[in-house]
Design a protein around this motif. Structure first.
Motif, mmCIF file in Angstrom:
data_model
loop_
_atom_site.group_PDB
_atom_site.id
_atom_site.type_symbol
_atom_site.label_atom_id
_atom_site.label_comp_id
_atom_site.label_asym_id
_atom_site.label_seq_id
_atom_site.Cartn_x
_atom_site.Cartn_y
_atom_site.Cartn_z
ATOM 1 N N MET A 1 0.825 -1.202 0.000
ATOM 2 C CA MET A 1 0.000 0.000 0.000
ATOM 3 C C MET A 1 0.864 1.257 0.000
ATOM 4 S SD MET A 1 -3.300 -0.804 2.422
ATOM 5 C CE MET A 1 -2.356 -1.377 3.836
ATOM 6 N N HIS A 2 1.956 1.217 0.747
ATOM 7 C CA HIS A 2 2.864 2.369 0.789
ATOM 8 C C HIS A 2 3.429 2.639 -0.600
ATOM 9 C CE1 HIS A 2 6.675 4.523 1.667
ATOM 10 N NE2 HIS A 2 5.931 5.115 2.588
ATOM 11 N N ASN A 3 3.839 1.579 -1.290
ATOM 12 C CA ASN A 3 4.365 1.731 -2.645
ATOM 13 C C ASN A 3 3.301 2.288 -3.595
ATOM 14 O OD1 ASN A 3 6.867 0.706 -1.898
ATOM 15 N ND2 ASN A 3 6.315 -1.397 -2.424
ATOM 16 N N ASP A 4 2.068 1.797 -3.459
ATOM 17 C CA ASP A 4 0.981 2.281 -4.319
ATOM 18 C C ASP A 4 0.764 3.781 -4.126
ATOM 19 O OD1 ASP A 4 0.565 -0.203 -5.365
ATOM 20 O OD2 ASP A 4 -1.199 -0.671 -4.148
ATOM 21 N N LEU A 5 0.825 4.231 -2.880
ATOM 22 C CA LEU A 5 0.611 5.647 -2.610
ATOM 23 C C LEU A 5 1.756 6.495 -3.150
ATOM 24 C CD1 LEU A 5 -0.817 5.424 1.020
ATOM 25 C CD2 LEU A 5 -2.078 5.835 -1.104
ATOM 26 N N LYS B 1 -3.776 5.448 -21.160
ATOM 27 C CA LYS B 1 -5.136 5.127 -21.586
ATOM 28 C C LYS B 1 -5.371 3.617 -21.668
ATOM 29 C CE LYS B 1 -5.733 9.388 -24.248
ATOM 30 N NZ LYS B 1 -5.979 9.971 -25.586
ATOM 31 N N SER B 2 -4.273 2.844 -21.713
ATOM 32 C CA SER B 2 -4.422 1.396 -21.824
ATOM 33 C C SER B 2 -4.601 0.718 -20.471
ATOM 34 C CB SER B 2 -3.180 0.799 -22.522
ATOM 35 O OG SER B 2 -2.035 0.913 -21.693
ATOM 36 N N LEU B 3 -4.449 1.465 -19.374
ATOM 37 C CA LEU B 3 -4.603 0.880 -18.047
ATOM 38 C C LEU B 3 -6.061 0.497 -17.824
ATOM 39 C CD1 LEU B 3 -2.355 3.251 -15.891
ATOM 40 C CD2 LEU B 3 -1.719 1.205 -17.184
ATOM 41 N N ASP B 4 -6.274 -0.699 -17.304
ATOM 42 C CA ASP B 4 -7.627 -1.238 -17.136
ATOM 43 C C ASP B 4 -8.020 -1.174 -15.666
ATOM 44 O OD1 ASP B 4 -10.007 -2.537 -17.179
ATOM 45 O OD2 ASP B 4 -9.288 -4.355 -18.157
ATOM 46 N N PHE B 5 -8.814 -0.184 -15.289
ATOM 47 C CA PHE B 5 -9.219 -0.009 -13.904
ATOM 48 C C PHE B 5 -10.428 -0.871 -13.544
ATOM 49 C CE2 PHE B 5 -6.869 3.816 -14.930
ATOM 50 C CZ PHE B 5 -6.079 3.994 -13.805
ATOM 51 N N LYS B 6 -11.079 -1.478 -14.536
ATOM 52 C CA LYS B 6 -12.253 -2.306 -14.260
ATOM 53 C C LYS B 6 -11.863 -3.678 -13.725
ATOM 54 C CE LYS B 6 -15.111 -0.074 -17.812
ATOM 55 N NZ LYS B 6 -15.892 -0.270 -19.060
ATOM 56 N N THR B 7 -10.763 -4.224 -14.216
ATOM 57 C CA THR B 7 -10.359 -5.570 -13.804
ATOM 58 C C THR B 7 -9.528 -5.559 -12.538
ATOM 59 O OG1 THR B 7 -8.321 -5.507 -15.116
ATOM 60 C CG2 THR B 7 -10.322 -6.280 -16.219
ATOM 61 N N ASN C 1 -6.422 -5.043 -12.600
ATOM 62 C CA ASN C 1 -5.064 -5.277 -13.073
ATOM 63 C C ASN C 1 -4.617 -4.072 -13.885
ATOM 64 O OD1 ASN C 1 -2.617 -6.426 -13.726
ATOM 65 N ND2 ASN C 1 -3.461 -7.685 -15.378
ATOM 66 N N THR C 2 -4.301 -2.976 -13.175
ATOM 67 C CA THR C 2 -4.056 -1.709 -13.846
ATOM 68 C C THR C 2 -2.644 -1.572 -14.374
ATOM 69 O OG1 THR C 2 -3.372 -0.618 -11.800
ATOM 70 C CG2 THR C 2 -5.726 -0.593 -12.320
ATOM 71 N N SER C 3 -1.698 -2.365 -13.883
ATOM 72 C CA SER C 3 -0.287 -2.203 -14.229
ATOM 73 C C SER C 3 0.177 -0.790 -13.907
ATOM 74 C CB SER C 3 -0.049 -2.520 -15.714
ATOM 75 O OG SER C 3 -0.361 -3.859 -16.004
ATOM 76 N N LEU C 4 -0.390 -0.212 -12.851
ATOM 77 C CA LEU C 4 -0.037 1.148 -12.471
ATOM 78 C C LEU C 4 1.446 1.248 -12.121
ATOM 79 C CD1 LEU C 4 -1.700 3.764 -12.254
ATOM 80 C CD2 LEU C 4 -1.852 3.367 -9.796
ATOM 81 N N GLY C 5 1.972 0.190 -11.475
ATOM 82 C CA GLY C 5 3.381 0.194 -11.121
ATOM 83 C C GLY C 5 4.283 0.244 -12.337
ATOM 84 N N LEU C 6 3.877 -0.456 -13.403
ATOM 85 C CA LEU C 6 4.672 -0.445 -14.627
ATOM 86 C C LEU C 6 4.594 0.922 -15.307
ATOM 87 C CD1 LEU C 6 3.841 -3.946 -16.157
ATOM 88 C CD2 LEU C 6 5.862 -3.259 -14.853
ATOM 89 N N PHE C 7 3.417 1.537 -15.264
ATOM 90 C CA PHE C 7 3.288 2.876 -15.843
ATOM 91 C C PHE C 7 4.170 3.862 -15.086
ATOM 92 C CE2 PHE C 7 1.314 7.080 -15.936
ATOM 93 C CZ PHE C 7 1.297 7.319 -17.299
ATOM 94 N N PHE C 8 4.187 3.762 -13.754
ATOM 95 C CA PHE C 8 5.032 4.638 -12.947
ATOM 96 C C PHE C 8 6.506 4.386 -13.258
ATOM 97 C CE2 PHE C 8 7.561 5.241 -9.037
ATOM 98 C CZ PHE C 8 7.374 6.605 -8.859
ATOM 99 N N ALA C 9 6.899 3.113 -13.318
ATOM 100 C CA ALA C 9 8.297 2.772 -13.585
ATOM 101 C C ALA C 9 8.739 3.288 -14.947
ATOM 102 C CB ALA C 9 8.493 1.257 -13.503
#
Length: 226
Positions: free
Chosen positions: A57-61, A176-182, A184-192
């Protein structure tokens, strides 16, 4: 009636910042508890899961704040020279109590090199990637660093099942390709990948790469900085 002067995104960013700081204090307390109550807590699955989820959670924030600043055009890389083996050892040490509690072996295979990067930004990427490796590995995690094609390549490897074909790529995923419905957003990969892109040298730009194999035969995450 909604106050038109309220910047709700700023309110959320402020709340996320406060939560991030609180979780940081919680993680420090968990580390102290582990030390004070060894060996009782070392093998506690509940305690290890608590520490893992708090770290996640800390990493997500941290990533959310970074992406907010990116959207506000307020995120930049402050490049400095760092001795890479020490940088990796310092950040692996943060995860060592949890790794040992979970019975996961860990090692560093880093060339004797210096690198030029933003320490804070790369810390966020590395912490999240190590945390993901802890989730998917079977028994081992390896941090690597080398110079290749005039790039600093820092990698995190595990001996898990590896990345699915749909996730293996090199480059920058589109927001725009991040999928917030499932979920599995891959938010960490987008940040990286966003952090990597902030590292530039002439006409060359940083990037990330995901593939399978490596030394341990599982997933391999690499951030490549010019």
């Amino acid at each position: 009636m909604t106050d038109p002067n309220i910047d709700f995104s700023m309110v959320l960013a402020s709340a996320v910042h406060d939560m991030k700081n609180s979780l940081g204090m919680l993680l420090n307390s968990l580390d102290e508890l582990r030390i004070e109550h060894e060996p009782a807590l070392v093998g506690s699955n509940k305690f290890n899961m608590l520490q893992y989820e708090a770290e996640r959670m800390h990493n997500d924030l941290v990533q959310l704040l970074g992406i907010y600043r990116l959207g506000e055009n307020n995120l930049s890389a402050h490049i400095d020279e760092h001795y890479v083996p020490d940088f990796l050892a310092e950040h692996l040490a943060r995860h060592t109590p949890l790794l040992e509690g979970l019975g996961i072996d860990y090692a560093i295979d880093a060339a004797d090199i210096n690198g030029f990067f933003d320490e804070d930004l790369l810390t966020g990427v590395l912490n999240n990637t190590i945390n993901n490796a802890i989730r998917y590995t079977k028994s081992k995690i390896l941090l690597t660093a080398r110079q290749e094609d005039h790039e600093l390549v820092i990698g995190v490897e595990d001996d898990g099942q590896g990345y699915p074909a749909s996730m293996q790529h090199s480059g920058t995923p589109d927001f725009k390709s991040l999928d917030f419905k499932t979920g599995n957003t891959s938010l960490g990969l987008f940040f990286a990948s966003s952090v990597a892109v902030l590292h530039q040298n002439g006409d060359r730009t940083g990037r990330i790469a995901l593939h399978n194999g490596g030394t341990l035969g599982g997933g391999v995450f690499e951030i490549r900085l010019p």
